[in-house]
Design a protein around this motif. Structure first.
Motif, PDB file in Angstrom:
ATOM      1  N   GLY A   1      41.315   7.357   7.371  1.00 57.78           N
ATOM      2  CA  GLY A   1      41.550   6.333   6.416  1.00 57.78           C
ATOM      3  C   GLY A   1      41.298   4.971   6.917  1.00 57.78           C
ATOM      4  O   GLY A   1      39.743   4.831   7.114  1.00 57.78           O
ATOM      5  N   THR A   2      42.137   4.079   7.264  1.00 56.38           N
ATOM      6  CA  THR A   2      41.360   2.780   7.873  1.00 56.38           C
ATOM      7  C   THR A   2      42.351   2.625   9.296  1.00 56.38           C
ATOM      8  O   THR A   2      42.227   1.496   9.697  1.00 56.38           O
ATOM      9  CB  THR A   2      42.266   1.736   6.978  1.00 56.38           C
ATOM     10  OG1 THR A   2      43.582   1.676   6.849  1.00 56.38           O
ATOM     11  CG2 THR A   2      41.754   1.585   5.457  1.00 56.38           C
ATOM     12  N   VAL A   3      42.596   3.889   9.755  1.00 61.01           N
ATOM     13  CA  VAL A   3      43.237   3.758  11.168  1.00 61.01           C
ATOM     14  C   VAL A   3      42.699   4.530  12.125  1.00 61.01           C
ATOM     15  O   VAL A   3      42.332   5.332  11.994  1.00 61.01           O
ATOM     16  CB  VAL A   3      44.914   4.328  11.086  1.00 61.01           C
ATOM     17  CG1 VAL A   3      45.431   4.264  12.436  1.00 61.01           C
ATOM     18  CG2 VAL A   3      45.652   3.582   9.965  1.00 61.01           C
ATOM     19  N   VAL A   4      42.338   3.704  13.194  1.00 62.08           N
ATOM     20  CA  VAL A   4      41.748   4.186  14.618  1.00 62.08           C
ATOM     21  C   VAL A   4      42.852   4.546  15.418  1.00 62.08           C
ATOM     22  O   VAL A   4      43.453   3.618  15.626  1.00 62.08           O
ATOM     23  CB  VAL A   4      40.687   3.254  15.282  1.00 62.08           C
ATOM     24  CG1 VAL A   4      40.032   3.918  16.426  1.00 62.08           C
ATOM     25  CG2 VAL A   4      39.630   2.944  14.244  1.00 62.08           C
ATOM     26  N   HIS A   5      42.873   5.771  15.892  1.00 60.43           N
ATOM     27  CA  HIS A   5      44.186   6.109  16.736  1.00 60.43           C
ATOM     28  C   HIS A   5      43.508   6.343  18.079  1.00 60.43           C
ATOM     29  O   HIS A   5      42.594   7.323  18.366  1.00 60.43           O
ATOM     30  CB  HIS A   5      44.876   7.592  16.356  1.00 60.43           C
ATOM     31  CG  HIS A   5      45.854   7.948  16.939  1.00 60.43           C
ATOM     32  ND1 HIS A   5      46.372   9.143  17.022  1.00 60.43           N
ATOM     33  CD2 HIS A   5      46.606   7.334  18.074  1.00 60.43           C
ATOM     34  CE1 HIS A   5      47.412   9.468  17.959  1.00 60.43           C
ATOM     35  NE2 HIS A   5      47.650   8.237  18.679  1.00 60.43           N
ATOM     36  N   VAL A   6      43.734   5.825  19.198  1.00 59.27           N
ATOM     37  CA  VAL A   6      43.335   5.764  20.424  1.00 59.27           C
ATOM     38  C   VAL A   6      44.595   6.443  21.352  1.00 59.27           C
ATOM     39  O   VAL A   6      45.542   6.027  21.447  1.00 59.27           O
ATOM     40  CB  VAL A   6      42.925   4.618  21.038  1.00 59.27           C
ATOM     41  CG1 VAL A   6      42.423   4.844  22.554  1.00 59.27           C
ATOM     42  CG2 VAL A   6      41.801   3.932  20.111  1.00 59.27           C
TER      43      VAL A   6
END
Length: 138
Positions: A131-136
């Motif tokens: 969606g709009t979230v980058v998970h690192v």
């Protein structure tokens, strides 16, 4: 016989995808737990909507993170610690276009590859985009 050969090839392929690359076995950078969620609708991470616009994320990893969108739905995330210097000798790397620059020796590392021409590349983290979230994370 064909089934056994197929099974051997599948098992070999499975084990060849391990995470044993040099960038994650760097003796200069300690291992820290990373679990960052970067919402690209927030002004702080808005640049992550566009290719080649890296952002610095403080207080994550060893010396912060440098995250960059590399293509449609793909991102790279690296530790901002200088990979070829003793951990306590340098401050976090700075961003210069699509490169990260070490404060100690001024060596530059490409944020598409993490490579800089020295012994160790930048320490890389896993990235998922939804969606709009980058998970690192690691």
């Amino acid at each position: 016989m064909k089934k056994i050969l197929f099974l051997i090839v599948c098992v070999a392929a499975l084990f060849s995808c391990s995470d044993n690359n040099t960038s994650n076995k760097n003796p200069n950078i300690p291992s820290y737990s990373v679990n960052a969620y970067l919402n690209t609708t927030l002004p702080l991470y808005n640049n992550l909507k566009f290719v080649s616009n890296p952002v610095f994320v403080p207080n994550e990893g060893a010396k912060g993170l440098i995250v960059m969108k590399t293509g449609e739905g793909t991102y790279n995330a690296f530790d901002a610690a200088c990979p070829n210097q003793a951990f306590n000798s340098c401050v976090a790397m700075t961003i210069d276009g699509i490169n990260a620059v070490c404060s100690c020796d001024k060596s530059a590392y490409n944020l598409f590859t993490g490579l800089g021409g020295l012994e160790y590349p930048m320490k890389q983290y896993r990235v998922e985009f939804s969606g709009t979230v980058v998970h690192v994370y690691n």
